[in-house]
Design an enzyme around this catalytic site. Structure first.
Site, mmCIF file in Angstrom:
data_model
loop_
_atom_site.group_PDB
_atom_site.id
_atom_site.type_symbol
_atom_site.label_atom_id
_atom_site.label_comp_id
_atom_site.label_asym_id
_atom_site.label_seq_id
_atom_site.Cartn_x
_atom_site.Cartn_y
_atom_site.Cartn_z
ATOM 1 N N SER A 1 0.811 -1.178 -0.134
ATOM 2 C CA SER A 1 -0.061 0.022 0.056
ATOM 3 C C SER A 1 0.851 1.487 -0.158
ATOM 4 O O SER A 1 0.192 2.448 -0.179
ATOM 5 C CB SER A 1 -1.010 0.037 1.212
ATOM 6 O OG SER A 1 -2.259 -0.890 1.209
ATOM 7 N N ALA A 2 2.199 1.382 0.192
ATOM 8 C CA ALA A 2 2.701 2.434 -0.288
ATOM 9 C C ALA A 2 2.756 2.842 -1.505
ATOM 10 O O ALA A 2 3.097 3.937 -1.850
ATOM 11 C CB ALA A 2 4.436 2.052 0.171
#
Length: 397
Positions: A76-77
């Site tokens: 999710s970065a």
């Protein structure tokens, strides 16, 4: 354990924390890079490229050492990187953040979503974190199928009235809106307009030519399970995830079963919520370019766009992550769920590992990637140890 790379004078605490992550927190392979005012001040890597490797066993299966150019999936970065696509389109006058999504994507007005605004998507207020009919990994990798699924989905709360982490559906919400405006796949636009100009090794849709640089990832044991320090809070998203009927479980299960993150086909797909691939330097350099010039290159965000990115749009109990979260436009903000360097910081963690952020007040841009993922969703203890060390280094100036 050998740690490779360099740190500028005064940033030695970051190297010490990085080494402790290997010695005490189960790190197997990782890298961390920090820029300050566009200059690289920390550039460290160590361990093995693949999770199953063991440092010091050269020639063994999976024991290829991590090198400076090693890249990993950052989960999710990716969200923070792809948020810049919409913000740059807004900066260029091609996207109105206050406009209805349906003005650009007419099919999205279905099932009670006609009042959803563009900024609701970025601030996790769209109300569509789940899919009533989850997609298989193959279906999820098809941007047209994903876009059709979220366009048809009825919201689980009135858009704009509450917030909850769109763990998987962020992929098709952001990706399709960007495609409707630019006429191009979001990964290609990101490569040409963001990663290329910034000189950042960040990919959404891994090119074949870069595949050999990417290590294999997997789960690592949490220290409490190995007799170490307890790091998990008393109440966590993991407990909500254990309930099959919860919004938490349904949000993460929008793709069922979960994809194999080591599969070349998955890595070649473009899922803006979850499958970006980056080096630590690439992630840090991206954030450095958002807030200033890097190596004489152009700054990506104007000061006004930067303030839009980090201005609070959602705060309080998160309908998906359970704990309190804070979001700007596509970025997590400093808080209990995801402590960053200071209240001025904005960025995004990757579930169980990676972290990237910028702190414009100190001129810091930070990138951390790893091949070993833990159960934590936001405040990973290894990344947090590095952030605390960085904070201490700055305080000692």
């Amino acid at each position: 354990m050998d740690v490779n790379g360099t740190v500028a004078e005064g940033f030695e605490p970051v190297r010490e924390a990085f080494l402790r992550n290997f010695e005490h927190l189960g790190e197997r392979g990782a890298a961390v890079t920090v820029y300050r005012y566009g200059r690289r001040v920390v550039d460290l890597w160590g361990g093995t490229k693949d999770l199953n490797g063991t440092a010091g066993t050269a020639g063994a299966a999976g024991a290829e050492p991590w090198e400076r150019g090693t890249a990993q999936i950052v989960r999710s970065a990716t969200k923070g990187v792809v948020a810049a696509v919409l913000l740059l389109l807004h900066q260029r006058g091609e996207l109105d953040l206050e406009a209805p999504v349906g003005a650009y994507w007419p099919e999205y007005k279905a099932a009670g979503k006609e009042r959803t605004l563009v900024w609701h998507l970025l601030a996790h207020r769209a109300g569509v974190p789940v899919l009533d009919l989850p997609l298989t990994p193959a279906q999820a990798a098809d941007p047209e199928l994903g876009a059709a699924a979220v366009a048809a989905q009825a919201p689980v709360w009135e858009p704009g009235t509450d917030h909850g982490y769109h763990a998987q559906t962020y992929s098709w919400l952001i990706g399709e809106l960007a495609r409707r405006i630019t006429g191009r796949p979001v990964g290609a636009w990101l490569a040409d307009e963001i990663a290329g100009p910034a000189g950042a090794d960040v990919w959404l849709g891994l090119p074949d030519a870069q595949a050999a640089r990417v290590g294999r990832v997997g789960p690592v044991e949490a220290p409490e399970a190995a007799g170490g320090l307890r790091t998990r809070p008393k109440r966590s998203v993991a407990e909500a995830y254990a309930d099959p009927g919860s919004l938490t479980r349904r949000a993460f299960a929008a793709i069922t079963p979960l994809p194999d993150e080591n599969d070349p086909g998955y890595r070649a797909a473009a899922l803006p919520a979850s499958n970006g691939i980056a080096t630590a330097d690439g992630l840090a350099r991206f954030y450095a370019a958002l807030i200033g010039e890097v190596d004489g290159g152009r700054r990506l965000f104007t000061p006004r766009t930067m303030e839009l990115a980090r201005g609070e749009r959602s705060a309080g109990p998160d309908r998906i992550l359970v704990v309190g979260t804070r979001f700007g436009l596509g970025y997590m903000l400093h808080g209990t769920a995801s402590p960053l360097l200071s209240p001025a910081s904005f960025g995004h963690p990757g579930r169980g590992g990676a972290l990237g952020f910028a702190d414009p007040e100190s001129g810091i841009a930070f990138g951390y990637v790893t091949n070993g993922f833990r159960q934590s969703v936001t405040a990973n203890p290894r990344a947090q140890a590095l952030v605390r060390a960085l904070r201490a280094a700055l305080a000692g100036e």
